[in-house]
Design a protein around this motif. Structure first.
Motif, PDB file in Angstrom:
ATOM      1  N   VAL A 203       8.722  12.196  -8.049  1.00 44.58           N
ATOM      2  CA  VAL A 203       8.179  12.064  -6.697  1.00 44.58           C
ATOM      3  C   VAL A 203       9.186  11.289  -5.856  1.00 44.58           C
ATOM      4  CG1 VAL A 203       6.314  11.122  -5.290  1.00 44.58           C
ATOM      5  CG2 VAL A 203       5.808  12.123  -7.531  1.00 44.58           C
ATOM      6  N   LEU A 204       9.430  11.755  -4.631  1.00 44.47           N
ATOM      7  CA  LEU A 204      10.349  11.068  -3.726  1.00 44.47           C
ATOM      8  C   LEU A 204       9.651   9.848  -3.128  1.00 44.47           C
ATOM      9  CD1 LEU A 204      13.206  11.301  -2.440  1.00 44.47           C
ATOM     10  CD2 LEU A 204      12.074  12.333  -0.467  1.00 44.47           C
ATOM     11  N   ASN A 205      10.267   8.675  -3.299  1.00 48.23           N
ATOM     12  CA  ASN A 205       9.737   7.409  -2.802  1.00 48.23           C
ATOM     13  C   ASN A 205      10.592   6.905  -1.637  1.00 48.23           C
ATOM     14  OD1 ASN A 205       7.958   5.761  -5.343  1.00 48.23           O
ATOM     15  ND2 ASN A 205       8.832   7.779  -5.633  1.00 48.23           N
ATOM     16  N   THR A 206       9.931   6.287  -0.655  1.00 47.69           N
ATOM     17  CA  THR A 206      10.644   5.661   0.457  1.00 47.69           C
ATOM     18  C   THR A 206      10.130   4.237   0.632  1.00 47.69           C
ATOM     19  OG1 THR A 206      10.972   7.757   1.615  1.00 47.69           O
ATOM     20  CG2 THR A 206      11.179   5.754   2.910  1.00 47.69           C
ATOM     21  N   THR A 207      11.060   3.269   0.618  1.00 50.29           N
ATOM     22  CA  THR A 207      10.700   1.864   0.779  1.00 50.29           C
ATOM     23  C   THR A 207      11.882   1.121   1.392  1.00 50.29           C
ATOM     24  OG1 THR A 207       9.764  -0.073  -0.337  1.00 50.29           O
ATOM     25  CG2 THR A 207      11.424   1.208  -1.544  1.00 50.29           C
TER      26      THR A 207
ATOM     27  N   PRO B  39       2.296  15.032   1.773  1.00 53.36           N
ATOM     28  CA  PRO B  39       2.412  15.515   0.394  1.00 53.36           C
ATOM     29  C   PRO B  39       3.849  15.631  -0.094  1.00 53.36           C
ATOM     30  CG  PRO B  39       1.882  17.335   1.862  1.00 53.36           C
ATOM     31  CD  PRO B  39       1.788  16.080   2.675  1.00 53.36           C
ATOM     32  N   THR B  40       4.832  15.528   0.782  1.00 52.58           N
ATOM     33  CA  THR B  40       6.222  15.705   0.365  1.00 52.58           C
ATOM     34  C   THR B  40       6.837  14.425  -0.197  1.00 52.58           C
ATOM     35  OG1 THR B  40       7.112  15.163   2.553  1.00 52.58           O
ATOM     36  CG2 THR B  40       6.517  17.472   2.130  1.00 52.58           C
ATOM     37  N   TYR B  41       6.225  13.272   0.065  1.00 53.82           N
ATOM     38  CA  TYR B  41       6.774  12.025  -0.464  1.00 53.82           C
ATOM     39  C   TYR B  41       5.738  10.916  -0.316  1.00 53.82           C
ATOM     40  CZ  TYR B  41       7.522  10.071   4.212  1.00 53.82           C
ATOM     41  OH  TYR B  41       7.335   9.568   5.471  1.00 53.82           O
ATOM     42  N   ILE B  42       6.009   9.756  -0.932  1.00 53.84           N
ATOM     43  CA  ILE B  42       5.179   8.577  -0.761  1.00 53.84           C
ATOM     44  C   ILE B  42       6.036   7.457  -0.178  1.00 53.84           C
ATOM     45  CG2 ILE B  42       3.588   9.175  -2.616  1.00 53.84           C
ATOM     46  CD1 ILE B  42       5.049   7.180  -4.403  1.00 53.84           C
ATOM     47  N   SER B  43       5.390   6.552   0.548  1.00 53.44           N
ATOM     48  CA  SER B  43       6.109   5.428   1.153  1.00 53.44           C
ATOM     49  C   SER B  43       5.264   4.174   1.020  1.00 53.44           C
ATOM     50  CB  SER B  43       6.435   5.714   2.619  1.00 53.44           C
ATOM     51  OG  SER B  43       5.253   5.892   3.370  1.00 53.44           O
TER      52      SER B  43
ATOM     53  N   TYR C 229       0.837  -1.205   0.000  1.00 55.92           N
ATOM     54  CA  TYR C 229       0.000   0.000   0.000  1.00 55.92           C
ATOM     55  C   TYR C 229       0.872   1.256   0.000  1.00 55.92           C
ATOM     56  CZ  TYR C 229      -2.980   3.726   1.805  1.00 55.92           C
ATOM     57  OH  TYR C 229      -3.631   4.928   1.986  1.00 55.92           O
ATOM     58  N   VAL C 230       0.520   2.200  -0.855  1.00 57.39           N
ATOM     59  CA  VAL C 230       1.263   3.447  -0.991  1.00 57.39           C
ATOM     60  C   VAL C 230       0.641   4.503  -0.086  1.00 57.39           C
ATOM     61  CG1 VAL C 230       2.063   5.243  -2.560  1.00 57.39           C
ATOM     62  CG2 VAL C 230       1.884   2.876  -3.361  1.00 57.39           C
ATOM     63  N   ASP C 231       1.397   4.971   0.889  1.00 56.87           N
ATOM     64  CA  ASP C 231       0.928   5.978   1.841  1.00 56.87           C
ATOM     65  C   ASP C 231       1.185   7.360   1.247  1.00 56.87           C
ATOM     66  OD1 ASP C 231       0.295   7.615   3.922  1.00 56.87           O
ATOM     67  OD2 ASP C 231       1.572   6.612   5.404  1.00 56.87           O
TER      68      ASP C 231
ATOM     69  N   LYS D  85       5.450   2.417  11.335  1.00 50.81           N
ATOM     70  CA  LYS D  85       5.696   3.454  10.356  1.00 50.81           C
ATOM     71  C   LYS D  85       7.101   3.372   9.807  1.00 50.81           C
ATOM     72  CE  LYS D  85       2.362   6.999  11.178  1.00 50.81           C
ATOM     73  NZ  LYS D  85       1.849   6.986   9.838  1.00 50.81           N
ATOM     74  N   GLY D  86       8.024   2.687  10.547  1.00 47.12           N
ATOM     75  CA  GLY D  86       9.401   2.612  10.096  1.00 47.12           C
ATOM     76  C   GLY D  86      10.146   3.860  10.494  1.00 47.12           C
ATOM     77  N   ALA D  87      11.328   3.661  11.048  1.00 49.75           N
ATOM     78  CA  ALA D  87      12.083   4.795  11.565  1.00 49.75           C
ATOM     79  C   ALA D  87      13.452   4.919  10.932  1.00 49.75           C
ATOM     80  CB  ALA D  87      12.222   4.661  13.073  1.00 49.75           C
TER      81      ALA D  87
END
Length: 805
Positions: A613-617, A558-562, A552-554, A790-792
């Motif tokens: 878009v900035l992605n975090t995974t 608005p500054t990035y998606i994770s 699931y994409v959170d 949420k992951g840190a």
């Protein structure tokens, strides 16, 4: 050559059956009691280990504060050991009458593979939360954002009273800062758990023992309890405990209710995207308030079926909410943003979690000495949670900026376990066991767009995801003591079957299974009766849990998606450590030098996609090597003064071919405190905490420092305790900076968190017994479960992080 004989045994209290640590041992020649020929102390477990030269008749005495002098006679005829068995002592009412007792139980019990912090012996436990007190615990650090690391890593297992509690694992820092430290008996930090424990949890185990967990049932009826209340400018909380025994039944219950209210939290982010050689800069500022109500309670019952068997059961409930409301402001300019634009939002996030757990255990001993036994255990846990987020753009108003998300997750676990303890001889034991775990984890994440004032489901951005795990494990562990040496060697095998389903996208379903063979080893050497040296090795695995796997994409920020990664593999890591412990009447010290290494760490990373878009995974894309040095020392200067220091220094090297980047650096933390008894027997504590930046594969998170002080006064024969605590008196806010960078982005974030806190605590002890009753702790010790949904980011130790729900 003189004949040397080792006198062994255990010194215990005759009423409570508790061991007597650090009692004075003296040995005399029979008929000559003026001058002892040998002296030492019992160890932290009340164990007797005294070497005597020669043959003949001897007298040995044991003496501790407030206890009657115990005298035993024995004869040595050349044998290497003489076992006195259990030696019992009792309170000396005459000695206690009119005498001020100034001795204390040791705050820390140190072993080569485990540390136990005695919370009840810390004066700050009367005023601090459990999270505050964690900064004092050896091998544990807590940063300014309340992220906990153990042995230099965020990947560790949390047990509550020796058994799994997924709510604590998933929300550790939030729950710890809601629990008064006075509810906790002690905190165990197990750096090398051994084969008996699950292979999950890279850094080890953090076992939180509440007051009701006092060990075995005693032959006396009675009850005891306490009530506590705290009021402060940032939080209020109330707690209660009662425990007792009636015949063969023991019982205990505790509960706490509270809330935190943090206002004016400020976050400033500057994000630079590098696209086609041009810099595009976004600046984001968020001011928000956070309120967290919290409730927790549990009930434990035990019944002694006969002298060799007992049955114990417990249930627990934990609930909390986190409500955040804020008004972010975003501005963009340059590169892909052209001449630039800006807008403001109204944002709201509400998280709620409820955790239920229940256990039942049956234990039977095979011998009168209680050295061999079988334990049958069952544990059930259920942890439903929800997260609702909304973002409404209002200046200027644009419908494309509005969103609403609703995510529901649930983890349900059944655990069955059988453990056998077989005493092969006086000094050797073989532990074996089997365990089965079934986990059903699911999430239903819905994303809505706004059409006017109406919420419309966006099916493309919504996802349902199920992850089922079945884990079958078996272990064997050999424990032996040979003179001054002791060893523990074990081997564990775990096989995992996973079934991943997408209920609305059946073509993406898949299954996988894998097995892991996990060795562990500990060797200890008693250099003197007051010091020991240990060598530990352990291998650990880390199964990614549902939040790390959930695709699931959170889009709530608005500054990035994770999003998670369903293709993550199990992480494998190794830890080798050298441990030195020394303790005396005035000084106790632990020094641990360790090496962590992992070749497939599950690391969090960010990148800019083709849509800018900035992605975090996360991926298994990092190799790391971390060298850790931890030191704990406590010096009792006098009967009214003591100094304590808990610190660590680490050097890490992280490399990722996939990301084409590397990072390395030194980092450390220290907590130093002074405890002083003032006039009128007021206990004063002053503490300083300082921490450098923490490094990860793409950057670092900032350091911090603050002061805290407390005053405690006990009245009415210590039944009433009054405390006041003041945190960060010099500054109103705690400020930190984080940095991360990749080939196509640079992020700089500044946090400003209100940490100017003052609180007042009153607690009252009641009952007709000084004993706090409890049952045999559950033998269930489940695998690592989700700690930070949420992951840190990458942990301090760099040895990997993740979840295993």
């Amino acid at each position: 050559m003189a004949q040397k004989t080792t006198i062994s045994g255990t010194l215990k209290d005759s009423i409570q059956n508790a061991t007597e640590p650090y009692a004075t041992i003296r040995v005399y020649k029979a008929g000559s009691l003026q001058k002892p020929i040998a002296m030492s102390l019992t160890d932290g477990d009340g164990k007797i280990k005294q070497v005597v030269d020669g043959k003949g008749a001897f007298v040995i005495t044991f003496n501790s504060v407030g206890k009657k002098l115990v005298r035993r006679e024995f004869t040595i005829n050349g044998e290497p050991t003489v076992d006195l068995g259990n030696v019992y002592t009792s309170d000396d009412s005459k000695a206690l009458k009119g005498v001020e007792i100034v001795a204390q139980k040791p705050v820390v019990k140190m072993e080569t593979d485990k540390m136990t912090y005695n919370v009840q012996e810390d004066v700050d436990s009367k005023s601090m939360t459990l999270l505050d007190l964690m900064r004092k615990v050896p091998m544990v650090t807590v940063d300014g954002q309340d992220n906990i690391t153990v042995n230099g890593s965020k990947s560790f297992k949390i047990l509550v009273d020796g058994k799994e509690n997924p709510m604590f694992q998933a929300n550790a820092s939030q729950i710890f800062k809601s629990i008064p430290a006075s509810m906790v008996k002690n905190v165990e930090v197990v750096t090398n758990p051994g084969a008996k424990y699950d292979a999950e949890g890279t850094a080890g185990i953090l076992n939180i023992k509440f007051n009701h967990d006092s060990g075995q049932k005693q032959n006396m009826d009675g009850y005891s309890g306490n009530l506590s209340a705290t009021v402060g400018n940032k939080s209020d909380r109330t707690s209660a405990y009662i425990g007792g025994q009636q015949g063969k039944l023991t019982y205990s219950a505790n509960a706490t209710v509270g809330y935190q209210d943090m206002k004016d939290i400020n976050v400033n982010l500057e994000q630079t995207k590098i696209v086609n050689g041009q810099n595009s800069v976004m600046k984001y500022n968020q001011k928000s308030d956070q309120r967290v109500p919290f409730e927790m309670g549990n009930l434990n019952l035990g019944y002694e079926l006969d002298s060799l068997s007992s049955i114990n059961a417990g249930i627990g409930l934990t609930s909390f909410e986190s409500k955040i409301n804020g008004t972010p402001f975003t501005s963009m300019e340059g590169g892909i943003y052209g001449s630039g634009h800006s807008y403001s939002n109204k944002m709201s996030t509400k998280e709620s979690s409820v955790g239920f757990n229940g256990n039942i255990d049956y234990q039977r001993f095979f011998d009168r000495e209680h050295k061999s036994s079988i334990t049958l255990s069952y544990l059930f846990s259920n942890t439903p949670s929800t997260e609702k987020s909304s973002r409404n753009q209002y200046e200027p108003k644009q419908e494309t900026g509005d969103m609403y998300s609703d995510m529901e997750t649930n983890g349900r676990t059944h655990t069955l376990q059988v453990d056998l303890v077989n005493a092969l001889s006086k000094n050797t034991t073989l532990n074996t066991g089997v365990k089965y775990i079934y986990r059903h984890n699911k999430s239903d994440s819905k994303y809505y767009d706004y059409k006017g004032d109406e919420q419309v489901l966006n099916a493309d951005n919504s996802v349902k995801y199920n992850n089922d795990q079945s884990i079958l494990a078996g272990y064997a562990e050999y424990v032996a003591t040979m003179n001054k040496f002791s060893t523990k060697a074990g081997l564990r095998y775990e096989h995992t079957w996973e079934n991943i389903k997408y209920p609305e996208q059946t073509g993406k379903n898949f299954k996988k299974d894998y097995g892991c063979l996990v060795p562990s080893f500990t060797l200890s050497y008693a250099m003197t009766p007051m010091s020991n040296l240990g060598l530990n090795y352990s291998m650990h695995i880390l199964r990614p849990g549902i939040s790390y796997l959930n695709p699931y994409v959170d889009r709530s920020d608005p500054t990035y998606i994770s999003y998670g990664n369903p293709n993550l593999d199990v992480e494998k890591s190794h830890y080798l450590s050298l441990v030195y412990n020394m303790y005396s009447a005035k000084l106790m010290m632990n020094m641990t030098l360790g090496q962590n290494f992992c070749n497939n760490q599950i690391a969090e990373y960010s990148f800019v996609d083709k849509d800018n878009v900035l992605n975090t995974t996360r991926r298994n894309n990092t190799k790391n090597r971390w060298t850790n040095f931890n030191m704990f020392a406590r010096w009792t200067i006098s009967k009214t003064s003591s100094l304590m220091m808990n610190g660590s220094v680490d050097y890490g090297d992280m490399r990722s071919k996939e990301l084409n980047c590397s990072n390395n650096g030194w980092q450390g933390s220290i907590y130093a405190s002074l405890e002083q008894v003032l006039p009128l027997k007021i206990k004063w504590s002053l503490g300083l905490y300082a921490k450098t930046r923490d490094y990860n594969i793409q950057g670092y998170s900032g350091g911090m420092q603050f002061l805290n002080t407390s005053f405690t006064k006990q009245l009415f024969k210590d039944r009433l305790s009054l405390s006041v605590q003041y945190v960060n008196p010099m500054r109103s806010k705690l400020k930190m900076t984080s940095y991360s960078a990749g080939a196509d982005f640079i992020n700089r974030t500044q946090y400003s968190i209100p940490l100017h806190m003052i609180s007042f605590t009153a607690s009252w002890k009641f009952g007709n017994s000084n004993k706090q009753y409890g049952q045999h702790k559950s033998n269930i010790t489940n695998d690592f479960d989700e700690k930070d949904k949420k992951g840190a980011g990458s942990g301090m130790g760099g040895v990997g992080q993740g979840v295993g729900m």
